[in-house]
Enzyme design. Structure first.
Site, PDB file in Angstrom:
ATOM      1  N   GLY A  46       0.812  -1.206   0.000  1.00 34.27           N
ATOM      2  CA  GLY A  46       0.000   0.000   0.000  1.00 34.27           C
ATOM      3  C   GLY A  46       0.845   1.256   0.000  1.00 34.27           C
ATOM      4  N   GLY A  72      -0.152  -1.220   9.588  1.00 36.51           N
ATOM      5  CA  GLY A  72      -0.355   0.220   9.536  1.00 36.51           C
ATOM      6  C   GLY A  72       0.208   0.896   8.301  1.00 36.51           C
ATOM      7  N   CYS A 128      -8.949   2.190   4.769  1.00 35.40           N
ATOM      8  CA  CYS A 128      -8.214   3.155   5.588  1.00 35.40           C
ATOM      9  C   CYS A 128      -9.183   4.040   6.366  1.00 35.40           C
ATOM     10  CB  CYS A 128      -7.343   4.044   4.705  1.00 35.40           C
ATOM     11  SG  CYS A 128      -6.240   3.137   3.647  1.00 35.40           S
TER      12      CYS A 128
END
Length: 304
Positions: A46, A72, A128
């Site tokens: 990501g 994260g 997200c």
């Protein structure tokens, strides 16, 4: 040899097996083990506009047949990806799918604009937290799914847009339709389920973030069911994922209607999982007299 080629939104993949985002980095480490050019595509780690260090550790925990993660979105940022990794992936002859994330709709639009025309496809990670909606993920409410999809699509002129759907919703088919209404060229699913693993001696969650995304073989039946529901609901291509460890698993998704599949957690338990799946698809199709993967896609017949 059967014809495993698939065409998704004008992007031709040599086979329907794609490395899932977050489990394959940018491919370099796996390319030391096998030539990753044998894959259909790679969905990158990501990417965000700026580098991110990720969550505090520990951030990965094991369950029975599953893994929880709360990494994260640790990543070097989009500019570092373009500078250091894009040419390598393009040189492998795989479809390069940039998975992108953001805290605001403007973030998504900006990163899509930056990558437009540089990669084969963009995969929108809408799991997200939206900082303007109290931390609720973009992918929870259909109206938010449509809004962020429309903004991302508006920033793209040359690159097809894939929207990665969260399973942590009331009705994933409704959210898939929202993505389609927002201009998505295809959708991928499922992203991880939300879960928790507890250390019974400390009476605390095993990961620092308390909860994490659940992936691995244990979630496959849920993922197949959701993929089937979405394939029936939308008119755009669907890429299925969730718990695929072998060719038979991938075939379940394709028979349920998926145009291609992504393989993630299996790469941790068997670094050769994906080339084995490609080989297994060939073997199964040859054994069943199937010449082209499209012959079996969406052929599921329900009981009763």
């Amino acid at each position: 040899m059967a014809d495993l080629r698939v065409n998704i939104c004008g992007v031709e993949l040599k086979n329907p097996v794609i490395a899932a985002s977050g489990t394959f980095g940018f491919g370099r480490e796996f390319d030391e083990i096998y030539d990753i050019s044998c894959l259909g595509g790679v969905s990158t780690k990501g990417l965000t506009l700026e580098p991110r260090p990720g969550n505090p550790t520990p951030r990965i925990a094991e369950g029975h047949g599953v893994i929880l993660n709360a990494v994260g979105l640790q990543n070097p940022g989009v500019e570092a990806f373009i500078r250091d990794d894009l040419a390598f992936l393009k040189g492998k002859g795989v479809a390069v799918i940039a998975n992108v994330a953001g805290k605001t709709i403007e973030d998504y639009a900006a990163i899509c604009a930056r990558l437009d025309g540089l990669v084969d496809m963009i995969e929108l990670n809408i799991s997200c937290p939206n900082v303007r909606c109290g931390g609720m993920a973009f992918g929870i409410r259909p109206e938010n799914v449509e809004e962020v999809t429309r903004a991302a699509k508006g920033a793209l002129k040359r690159t097809p847009l894939m929207v990665k759907l969260s399973p942590n919703v009331e009705n994933i088919a409704v959210n898939a339709l929202a993505a389609q209404s927002g201009g998505a060229d295809c959708v991928s699913l499922i992203n991880t389920l939300t879960g928790m693993v507890v250390d019974i001696e400390r009476r605390r969650p095993l990961i620092a973030n308390n909860t994490g995304g659940v992936s691995g073989a244990g979630i496959r039946p849920i993922a197949v069911r959701m993929t089937y529901e979405v394939c029936r609901a939308v008119s755009i291509p669907v890429i299925g994922m969730g718990g695929i460890t072998r060719a038979a698993d991938a075939l379940e998704f394709i028979i349920a209607g998926a145009a291609a599949v992504q393989v993630g957690t299996a790469n941790f338990t068997d670094t050769l999982a994906m080339p084995k799946i490609v080989e297994g698809l060939n073997e199964w199709m040859d054994a069943h007299g199937v010449k082209n993967i499209e012959e079996i896609r969406g052929t599921l017949v329900l009981n009763g």
